[in-house]
Design an enzyme around this catalytic site. Structure first.
Site, mmCIF file in Angstrom:
data_model
loop_
_atom_site.group_PDB
_atom_site.id
_atom_site.type_symbol
_atom_site.label_atom_id
_atom_site.label_comp_id
_atom_site.label_asym_id
_atom_site.label_seq_id
_atom_site.Cartn_x
_atom_site.Cartn_y
_atom_site.Cartn_z
ATOM 1 N N HIS A 136 -10.415 -5.545 -2.353
ATOM 2 C CA HIS A 136 -11.463 -5.374 -1.337
ATOM 3 C C HIS A 136 -12.596 -4.617 -2.029
ATOM 4 C CE1 HIS A 136 -9.090 -6.951 1.901
ATOM 5 N NE2 HIS A 136 -8.085 -6.155 1.586
ATOM 6 N N ASP A 142 -12.426 -9.758 -1.203
ATOM 7 C CA ASP A 142 -13.724 -9.887 -0.550
ATOM 8 C C ASP A 142 -14.681 -8.889 -1.202
ATOM 9 O OD1 ASP A 142 -12.805 -7.526 0.743
ATOM 10 O OD2 ASP A 142 -12.415 -8.562 2.623
ATOM 11 N N GLU A 193 0.788 -1.229 0.000
ATOM 12 C CA GLU A 193 0.000 0.000 0.000
ATOM 13 C C GLU A 193 0.830 1.295 0.000
ATOM 14 O OE1 GLU A 193 -2.721 -0.427 3.284
ATOM 15 O OE2 GLU A 193 -3.524 -2.298 2.508
ATOM 16 N N GLU A 220 -6.355 -10.217 -1.800
ATOM 17 C CA GLU A 220 -7.143 -10.039 -0.573
ATOM 18 C C GLU A 220 -8.632 -9.926 -0.909
ATOM 19 O OE1 GLU A 220 -5.598 -6.947 1.976
ATOM 20 O OE2 GLU A 220 -3.520 -7.434 1.492
ATOM 21 N N ASN A 249 2.060 -4.660 -3.479
ATOM 22 C CA ASN A 249 0.657 -4.987 -3.215
ATOM 23 C C ASN A 249 -0.108 -3.720 -2.841
ATOM 24 O OD1 ASN A 249 -1.262 -7.198 -2.772
ATOM 25 N ND2 ASN A 249 -1.178 -6.699 -0.590
#
Ligand code: G3I
Length: 477
Positions: A241, A271, A164, A269, A205
């Protein structure tokens, strides 16, 4: 537990014998709702990708361990390899939490995705409140990366080396690292990681970089520049996300442009969160969203795999961070697979007929929409340059239930259905027929049902102009 991969090598077989043995193994280790399904990890492996989950040390026993070890072949520690856990005091390491994840992974024939080495968050107090010269901070960073990668050398396959580093506008995040060391901290972290374990795959990432846009462009420019400088970067992680119904239409093309720079890509990651409580319509949309992401990855040769950020709503990070939102994962709070699980399985090439039944099997399509009220179809598409995902909702406007349904339409421009969920979709030339599965044949009076499919197109992709439900024409929106 013996893993399915270990079992495969023990029995040295394939085909029916392996499937029977795998089914028997799964039957004793996962909830009965999907006992007969092939695990996601085996379907993914057949497609040449891994299927991973984040897991916390608190989840290494009981039902969560059973599902994780059976369904997934990669694990990312949720928190256990982050700086505040690993190096709580300067130069003093706490490996036990991360080691517990590695031990679990090894026992279940899973690979480990190390997360993460350098980040602005979850840093120990000694680091954030210390006052270090630039040289000293640089040494701290290089030593931490070197020591952690060395500790896990040969045990971690992929590392999120820098996590990030971007603001939403694509500029660099003003954090401890960038403010004091400038952008070179990124290259230095990758170099230290490579030196410590030359075999590990090293990733950058971030989140909100899934579709094209300013942040994604910032990352693209950085990766391009790192490659030009010879910095050892192997891959780019797209956290994903996502918000219900908002899978970026440019996701696949974006993955591909990074791959074209000469790096692997991965969904790291995943979701899909929604306003809670969930309902059948939201869960269906979520299933479509998960399937679309899996298909985006499968559509890019250099996409190495997919990791979900926790597989159960019981432990997901979402509700505590986004009050009023949740239900973001593949399994509900009772560890039962949701429609999203079935959609991922189907997208990975699994069957469509073993979705957990929600109602008794129904008879084959026979009855028209009862009571003369007809039917209504809504048809929505998420499209990219060569393919699309369609979501179809069929409403029974009659005053009597439909028991068993068959929806027909024409793809006049040569669109070709490649896979479907929550329906069996067959195609003969331009004629397409979707029929219910065992669990969704009943549409009550005034009720609706939804299914989806992926398809290829070229030239044009107009929406169908007419649908019939059990022979009766429907209105279309
Ligand atoms: O362990 C303590 C516990 O002792 C204490 O009682 C409790 C009270 O709040 O907190 C516990 O720590 C929490 C920790 O998760 C373990 O559950 C922290 O408060 C909480 O902030 C921490 O959240 C993690 C979050 O990163 C921190 O930013 C989530 O579990 C973790 O899933 C999440 O993961 C991040 C990825 O690393 C990077 N990308 C985004 C993703 C989601 O935020």
């Amino acid at each position: 537990m013996v893993s399915t991969r270990a079992l495969r090598s023990v029995i040295g077989g394939s085909g029916a014998a392996l499937l029977a043995a795998t089914a028997a193994l799964v039957a004793v280790t996962v909830p009965s709702a999907h006992a007969a399904d092939p695990p996601l990890r085996d379907l993914a492996a057949a497609k040449g990708v891994y299927m991973g989950t984040a897991l916390m040390a608190s989840e290494l026993s009981g039902t969560s361990a059973s599902i994780a070890g059976t369904q997934f072949d990669s694990v990312t520690p949720g928190n256990e390899m982050k700086w505040d856990t690993v190096e709580p005091s300067r130069g003093t390491y706490n490996w036990a939490p991360g080691d517990s994840i590695v031990t679990f992974a090894q026992a279940h024939d899973m690979q480990v995705r190390g997360h993460n080495l350098v980040w602005h968050s979850q840093l120990p107090n000694w680091l954030t409140s210390g006052s270090f010269s630039n040289d000293e901070l640089h040494s701290i960073l290089v030593k931490h990366v070197t020591d952690e990668v060395t500790h896990y050398k040969g045990k971690v396959v992929h590392w999120d080396v820098v996590n990030e580093p971007f603001n939403e506008d694509g500029t660099f995040r003003q954090d401890l690292w960038y403010n004091q060391l400038g952008v070179s901290y990124i290259a230095d972290a990758f170099k230290a990681a490579r030196a410590a374990d030359p075999a590990a795959k090293l990733y950058l990432n971030d989140y909100n970089v899934e579709g094209t846009g300013a942040k994604s462009d910032g990352m693209y420019n950085l990766v391009k520049s790192l490659k030009q400088q010879g910095v050892p970067i192997d891959g780019v992680g797209f956290q994903a996300h996502l918000i219900l119904g908002q899978v970026p239409s440019t996701f696949k093309a974006n993955l591909q442009r990074f791959a074209d720079l000469g790096v692997d890509v991965a969904i790291t990651e995943l979701d899909v969160r929604m306003q809670t409580p969930s309902d059948a319509g939201k869960l269906q949309q979520q299933a479509n969203d998960y399937a679309a992401v899996v298909n985006d990855c499968l559509g890019v040769t250099r996409c190495a795999g997919i990791t979900v950020w926790g597989f159960t709503d019981a432990t997901s990070w979402v509700p505590s961070t986004f009050p009023g939102q949740g239900a973001a994962t593949l399994y509900d709070e009772n560890y039962q697979p949701k429609p999203a699980y079935a959609a991922v399985r189907t997208a990975l090439g699994g069957g469509t007929t073993t979705t957990p039944p929600t109602s008794p099997p129904t008879s084959p399509p026979t009855t028209p929409p009862g009571g003369g009220g007809g039917c209504a179809v809504s048809y929505g598409v998420n499209q990219w340059n060569t393919g699309f995902t369609a979501n179809v909702t069929v409403k029974n406007n009659g005053s009597a239930p439909v028991n068993g349904w068959s929806l027909k339409w024409t793809f006049a421009s040569g669109q070709t259905v490649t896979q479907a969920w929550n329906a069996t979709v067959s195609q003969s030339g331009t004629a397409v027929t979707a029929t219910n599965l065992s669990y969704n044949g009943a549409i009550p009076a005034g009720g609706s049902t939804s299914f989806g499919f992926n398809a290829d197109w070229s030239g044009g992709n107009p929406a169908p102009t007419g649908f019939t439900l059990n022979g009766t024409a429907c209105t279309v929106s």
